[in-house]
Design a protein around this motif. Structure first.
Motif, PDB file in Angstrom:
ATOM      1  N   PHE A  46      39.787  39.651  52.001  1.00  0.00           N
ATOM      2  CA  PHE A  46      40.104  40.952  51.034  1.00  0.00           C
ATOM      3  C   PHE A  46      39.797  40.300  49.553  1.00  0.00           C
ATOM      4  CE2 PHE A  46      43.092  39.608  47.076  1.00  0.00           C
ATOM      5  CZ  PHE A  46      43.480  41.219  47.194  1.00  0.00           C
ATOM      6  N   TRP A  47      39.205  39.486  49.402  1.00  0.00           N
ATOM      7  CA  TRP A  47      38.530  38.551  48.285  1.00  0.00           C
ATOM      8  C   TRP A  47      36.894  39.765  47.852  1.00  0.00           C
ATOM      9  CZ3 TRP A  47      41.956  37.381  44.658  1.00  0.00           C
ATOM     10  CH2 TRP A  47      42.671  36.698  45.124  1.00  0.00           C
ATOM     11  N   ARG A  48      36.246  39.508  48.775  1.00  0.00           N
ATOM     12  CA  ARG A  48      34.835  40.163  49.358  1.00  0.00           C
ATOM     13  C   ARG A  48      35.109  42.269  49.134  1.00  0.00           C
ATOM     14  NH1 ARG A  48      33.914  37.316  53.438  1.00  0.00           N
ATOM     15  NH2 ARG A  48      33.843  38.991  54.775  1.00  0.00           N
ATOM     16  N   SER A  49      36.009  42.986  48.965  1.00  0.00           N
ATOM     17  CA  SER A  49      37.116  43.742  49.160  1.00  0.00           C
ATOM     18  C   SER A  49      36.857  44.708  47.820  1.00  0.00           C
ATOM     19  CB  SER A  49      37.577  44.291  50.272  1.00  0.00           C
ATOM     20  OG  SER A  49      37.196  43.673  51.640  1.00  0.00           O
ATOM     21  N   HIS A  50      37.688  43.986  46.626  1.00  0.00           N
ATOM     22  CA  HIS A  50      37.356  44.352  46.087  1.00  0.00           C
ATOM     23  C   HIS A  50      37.154  43.919  44.870  1.00  0.00           C
ATOM     24  CE1 HIS A  50      41.260  40.952  45.471  1.00  0.00           C
ATOM     25  NE2 HIS A  50      40.875  41.836  44.209  1.00  0.00           N
ATOM     26  N   ALA A  51      37.844  43.591  43.269  1.00  0.00           N
ATOM     27  CA  ALA A  51      36.705  43.440  41.866  1.00  0.00           C
ATOM     28  C   ALA A  51      37.931  42.760  41.367  1.00  0.00           C
ATOM     29  CB  ALA A  51      36.399  44.493  40.643  1.00  0.00           C
ATOM     30  N   PRO A  52      38.212  41.175  41.829  1.00  0.00           N
ATOM     31  CA  PRO A  52      39.567  40.356  41.230  1.00  0.00           C
ATOM     32  C   PRO A  52      39.579  40.135  40.057  1.00  0.00           C
ATOM     33  CG  PRO A  52      38.014  39.133  42.333  1.00  0.00           C
ATOM     34  CD  PRO A  52      37.297  40.376  42.851  1.00  0.00           C
ATOM     35  N   LEU A  77      46.420  31.408  46.790  1.00  0.00           N
ATOM     36  CA  LEU A  77      47.256  30.664  46.032  1.00  0.00           C
ATOM     37  C   LEU A  77      45.965  29.435  45.769  1.00  0.00           C
ATOM     38  CD1 LEU A  77      50.190  29.832  45.172  1.00  0.00           C
ATOM     39  CD2 LEU A  77      48.692  31.414  44.243  1.00  0.00           C
ATOM     40  N   ALA A  78      45.572  28.824  47.172  1.00  0.00           N
ATOM     41  CA  ALA A  78      44.368  27.591  46.949  1.00  0.00           C
ATOM     42  C   ALA A  78      43.226  28.671  47.113  1.00  0.00           C
ATOM     43  CB  ALA A  78      44.902  27.355  48.311  1.00  0.00           C
ATOM     44  N   SER A  79      42.797  29.953  47.923  1.00  0.00           N
ATOM     45  CA  SER A  79      41.810  30.665  48.215  1.00  0.00           C
ATOM     46  C   SER A  79      41.356  31.392  46.350  1.00  0.00           C
ATOM     47  CB  SER A  79      42.002  31.987  49.365  1.00  0.00           C
ATOM     48  OG  SER A  79      42.468  32.958  49.056  1.00  0.00           O
ATOM     49  N   LYS A  80      42.608  31.822  45.966  1.00  0.00           N
ATOM     50  CA  LYS A  80      41.872  32.011  44.958  1.00  0.00           C
ATOM     51  C   LYS A  80      41.476  31.260  43.671  1.00  0.00           C
ATOM     52  CE  LYS A  80      44.629  34.288  40.453  1.00  0.00           C
ATOM     53  NZ  LYS A  80      46.041  34.312  40.479  1.00  0.00           N
ATOM     54  N   GLU A  81      42.235  30.237  43.944  1.00  0.00           N
ATOM     55  CA  GLU A  81      41.427  29.083  43.048  1.00  0.00           C
ATOM     56  C   GLU A  81      40.062  28.404  42.723  1.00  0.00           C
ATOM     57  OE1 GLU A  81      44.772  26.244  43.849  1.00  0.00           O
ATOM     58  OE2 GLU A  81      46.493  26.753  42.798  1.00  0.00           O
ATOM     59  N   ALA A  82      39.613  28.385  44.726  1.00  0.00           N
ATOM     60  CA  ALA A  82      38.569  28.178  45.051  1.00  0.00           C
ATOM     61  C   ALA A  82      37.524  29.221  44.053  1.00  0.00           C
ATOM     62  CB  ALA A  82      38.422  28.344  46.090  1.00  0.00           C
ATOM     63  N   LEU A  83      38.353  30.402  44.149  1.00  0.00           N
ATOM     64  CA  LEU A  83      37.365  32.251  43.678  1.00  0.00           C
ATOM     65  C   LEU A  83      37.108  31.555  42.539  1.00  0.00           C
ATOM     66  CD1 LEU A  83      35.760  34.919  44.722  1.00  0.00           C
ATOM     67  CD2 LEU A  83      38.026  35.825  44.006  1.00  0.00           C
ATOM     68  N   GLU A  84      38.282  31.364  41.516  1.00  0.00           N
ATOM     69  CA  GLU A  84      38.244  31.118  40.070  1.00  0.00           C
ATOM     70  C   GLU A  84      36.237  30.156  40.227  1.00  0.00           C
ATOM     71  OE1 GLU A  84      42.093  32.398  37.676  1.00  0.00           O
ATOM     72  OE2 GLU A  84      42.419  30.378  39.058  1.00  0.00           O
ATOM     73  N   LYS A  85      37.088  28.618  40.652  1.00  0.00           N
ATOM     74  CA  LYS A  85      36.242  27.386  40.470  1.00  0.00           C
ATOM     75  C   LYS A  85      34.764  28.376  40.672  1.00  0.00           C
ATOM     76  CE  LYS A  85      39.139  23.469  41.194  1.00  0.00           C
ATOM     77  NZ  LYS A  85      39.270  22.357  41.930  1.00  0.00           N
ATOM     78  N   ARG A  86      34.518  28.898  42.103  1.00  0.00           N
ATOM     79  CA  ARG A  86      32.929  29.050  42.334  1.00  0.00           C
ATOM     80  C   ARG A  86      32.375  29.642  41.737  1.00  0.00           C
ATOM     81  NH1 ARG A  86      35.024  30.094  47.317  1.00  0.00           N
ATOM     82  NH2 ARG A  86      35.704  32.008  47.433  1.00  0.00           N
TER      83      ARG A  86
END
Length: 181
Positions: A46-52, A77-86
């Protein structure tokens, strides 16, 4: 993937349609086998498939993950937070409870597949009823391959189970092979 279906979620309006969507968001419902793919793996796709980080223009096109239970909510929520950090950026994708899901009209289902007349004709012969066509695992898998999901290796392992003619197989193998994997 067992099945994917396009529809409307997240709103209060009864019986939304494409032209009368109300406060719903266009979405994809995914039925999957957790023994073959984890929810965390689905989130990664999901995260790779759109512009979050993109701004959405309306509720209809909202970037969102609709969850079924607290376990899914916490993972999203955890995956969203990890993406924000990265990425060091603000992720605008919302994580929302799924209140209801209404299937979209038939003409919205399996859009990428329907752009290929040969494959659509073959699968319509196998699944002449629209509901069966949409519910078919094979149809969902083929639509996914046409959308760029899945590798040549994965296709080789399952192509015999998809019900395609030699011509249909060749079309699908070429499309997957053309991606240069």
């Amino acid at each position: 993937m067992i099945r994917t279906r396009v529809g409307y979620a997240g709103g209060q309006k009864a019986d939304p349609t494409y032209h009368h969507i109300g406060d719903h968001t266009e979405t994809v419902q995914i039925d999957y086998d957790p023994t073959r793919i984890s929810y965390d793996d689905l989130l990664a796709v999901f995260w790779r498939s759109h512009a979050p980080s993109a701004h959405t223009i309306s509720r209809q096109y909202l970037n969102a993950i609709f969850y079924h239970d607290e376990t899914q909510r916490d993972a999203a929520l955890a995956s969203k937070e990890a993406l924000e950090k990265r990425g060091g950026r603000n992720i605008r994708t919302e994580v929302l409870p799924l209140r209801s899901f209404t299937m979209a009209e038939d003409y919205h289902q399996k859009y990428l597949l329907k752009r290929n007349q040969v494959l659509t004709a073959e699968l319509t012969r196998i699944y002449p009823q629209a509901a069966d066509f949409v519910a078919s695992t094979a149809v969902s898998r083929i639509n996914g391959y046409l959308g760029g999901y899945g590798t040549r290796d994965q296709l080789r392992k399952e192509i015999d189970q998809l019900g395609l003619s030699p011509k249909g197989r060749a079309i699908l193998e070429k499309r997957v092979g053309d991606r240069g994997e």
